[in-house]
Design an enzyme around this catalytic site. Sequence first.
Site, PDB file in Angstrom:
ATOM      1  N   THR A 120       0.689  17.952   6.114  1.00 17.20           N
ATOM      2  CA  THR A 120       0.857  19.176   6.786  1.00 17.20           C
ATOM      3  C   THR A 120       1.472  19.955   6.502  1.00 17.20           C
ATOM      4  OG1 THR A 120       0.893  17.507   9.032  1.00 17.20           O
ATOM      5  CG2 THR A 120       1.931  20.291   8.722  1.00 17.20           C
ATOM      6  N   VAL A 121       3.018  19.135   5.664  1.00 19.87           N
ATOM      7  CA  VAL A 121       3.516  20.647   4.498  1.00 19.87           C
ATOM      8  C   VAL A 121       2.931  20.491   3.317  1.00 19.87           C
ATOM      9  CG1 VAL A 121       5.601  20.934   3.506  1.00 19.87           C
ATOM     10  CG2 VAL A 121       5.346  19.815   5.863  1.00 19.87           C
TER      11      VAL A 121
ATOM     12  N   LYS B 104      15.077  15.024   5.867  1.00 20.92           N
ATOM     13  CA  LYS B 104      15.663  15.119   6.068  1.00 20.92           C
ATOM     14  C   LYS B 104      16.364  13.327   6.094  1.00 20.92           C
ATOM     15  CE  LYS B 104      12.915  15.416   8.942  1.00 20.92           C
ATOM     16  NZ  LYS B 104      12.017  17.106   9.287  1.00 20.92           N
TER      17      LYS B 104
ATOM     18  N   VAL C  45      16.112  20.639   7.446  1.00 21.24           N
ATOM     19  CA  VAL C  45      16.864  21.556   8.429  1.00 21.24           C
ATOM     20  C   VAL C  45      16.135  22.753   8.855  1.00 21.24           C
ATOM     21  CG1 VAL C  45      18.895  21.710   9.425  1.00 21.24           C
ATOM     22  CG2 VAL C  45      18.986  20.363   7.462  1.00 21.24           C
TER      23      VAL C  45
ATOM     24  N   ILE D  64      13.917  28.041   8.627  1.00 24.14           N
ATOM     25  CA  ILE D  64      14.932  29.158   8.673  1.00 24.14           C
ATOM     26  C   ILE D  64      15.911  28.467   7.455  1.00 24.14           C
ATOM     27  CG2 ILE D  64      17.181  29.182  10.179  1.00 24.14           C
ATOM     28  CD1 ILE D  64      15.453  28.348  12.855  1.00 24.14           C
TER      29      ILE D  64
ATOM     30  N   GLY E 121       0.390  19.019  18.729  1.00 19.62           N
ATOM     31  CA  GLY E 121       0.708  18.277  16.815  1.00 19.62           C
ATOM     32  C   GLY E 121       2.160  18.879  16.658  1.00 19.62           C
TER      33      GLY E 121
ATOM     34  N   GLU F 141       4.482  13.487  16.626  1.00 23.01           N
ATOM     35  CA  GLU F 141       3.759  12.496  16.580  1.00 23.01           C
ATOM     36  C   GLU F 141       3.631  11.172  17.845  1.00 23.01           C
ATOM     37  OE1 GLU F 141       4.391  12.044  13.421  1.00 23.01           O
ATOM     38  OE2 GLU F 141       5.103  13.162  12.788  1.00 23.01           O
TER      39      GLU F 141
ATOM     40  N   ASP G  88      16.192  12.023  14.544  1.00 20.00           N
ATOM     41  CA  ASP G  88      15.986  13.392  13.143  1.00 20.00           C
ATOM     42  C   ASP G  88      16.669  14.481  13.947  1.00 20.00           C
ATOM     43  OD1 ASP G  88      13.263  15.046  11.983  1.00 20.00           O
ATOM     44  OD2 ASP G  88      14.406  15.746  13.703  1.00 20.00           O
TER      45      ASP G  88
ATOM     46  N   LYS H 166      19.411  15.664  10.484  1.00 20.11           N
ATOM     47  CA  LYS H 166      19.521  17.491  10.395  1.00 20.11           C
ATOM     48  C   LYS H 166      20.827  18.227  10.473  1.00 20.11           C
ATOM     49  CE  LYS H 166      15.201  18.382  11.112  1.00 20.11           C
ATOM     50  NZ  LYS H 166      14.273  18.670  13.003  1.00 20.11           N
TER      51      LYS H 166
END
Length: 424
Positions: free
Chosen positions: A13-14, A103, A130, A134, A185, A188, A199, A203
């Site tokens: 994805t990233v 992370k 994180v 942003i 999406g 998961e 998660d 962070k």
Amino acid sequence: MKQRSIALLGCGTVGRGLVELIRKNRALIAERSGVDLTISKILVRDMGKDRGDVDRSLLTCRPEEVITNGSDVVVELIGGIEPARTFIARAIGEGKNVVTANKAVLAHSGAELFRAAAARNVRIGFEASVGGGIPIVRALTCGLVGDRILEISGIVNGTCNYILTRMAEEKLSFAQALAAAQKEGFAEADPSLDIDGIDAAQKLEILAELAFGLQLDPGRVRVQGIRDIDLEDLQSAEALGYVVKHVAIAKDLGRELDLRVHPAFLPKNHPLAHVRHEFNAVRLKGDAVGEMIFHGKGAGGSPTASAVLSDIIDLVKGDTGPVHLPEPVEKPVAPDIESEYYLRFPILDVPGVIGLIATALGNRGVSISHASATLVRGAPDKGSVKILAHRCRESVLRKSVDEIARLPVLTGKPVVLRILEEVT
Ligand SMILES: NC(=O)c1ccc[n+]([C@@H]2O[C@H](COP(=O)([O-])OP(=O)(O)OC[C@H]3O[C@@H](n4cnc5c(N)ncnc54)[C@H](OP(=O)(O)O)[C@@H]3O)[C@@H](O)[C@H]2O)c1
């Protein structure tokens, strides 16, 4: 114009978002930064997978071709702890600057990796780890470098926020909202890390380390997820003038740290109450700047790639930027905090049940500011009692709740949510 190349570990994805962003904005990036950026190699697991417009000649399954080629920066976008940790360590060993969005690996092995990077005189950029797009890491390390950060609070898990928003606004059950998040999406197939608060805790550890200049051992955050939240809780919140959000809070109390992630009742006019769907927000208070809030997309290929790219440009321009190497400091996490509380007890509809609950709370000095019962005609086991408790210590409240949970009139697990009147 500087010619610089990067090597990618991962093209999911990233990774794909980053490839696309560089393709789309290469000229703009060059104009703004004086850097012409290219991708030299991309590590993947499955060479046969469809990756849209990604140049297939760049793909490889051999990590060494990515880590040891002549690129200026290695960008880790695999996720998880291994093999990401080993690949990052090898890249550092090769004298490469590294950028990561991971992370989990930072929470698990950050101290070791940052030490190794300092020893090799290279840096690790982790803006995307994180808050997705942003720029909160840069704000804490550069923009607010002159401020003592007093506290941070935020919504840092887009999956929880998406689920809670859909439940509240469309009257969906938890299961329906989770299924919707998976379809869109935003969750998961195995959503545990998100909905159980892990998660968000990872962070928060990163944010707290940056804000307070501490090195935290992993697992220091008190964690509560959103699995037990029922539509009934969101409806009670709405009726009482609140919304339910999954919040992350870090405060340096001097001798202790208050570090926690949990669902909470927020007054409708609280700054974090308006953060909807997959959006994230981080609110912080600095001793010079006062209060500020950052709001934006906390996940997704394109927003996260934007943060990754900002680190890459920083590194290839040779900016001195943030060197994250906090000292280990022993500060215990505050074991017991005071708060107002919302309580929901699933009960059997029998005479005197509300009295039993009120007595168990009152016996330990927990006083009630609101009580209501929902009883279903013809279904005596489907009732519930909802209570707002005045400010009290969590340890005291927990003892009362444990005692109530053992009463024969209880039909399920009590739900205990803090009320965040204001972050002080
Ligand atoms: N997705 C987001 O919105 C988001 C937001 C913020 C941060 N992040 C972080 O960004 C990182 C990447 O997330 P993502 O969502 O892009 O993950 P993803 O979609 O699962 O992609 C992971 C990529 O890594 C590759 N990969 C996995 N294990 C590998 C291995 N052992 N050897 C070689 N390649 C391997 C995969 O290869 P194949 O494609 O061949 O399977 C895939 O290309 C994670 O640390 C995540 O926490 C993600």
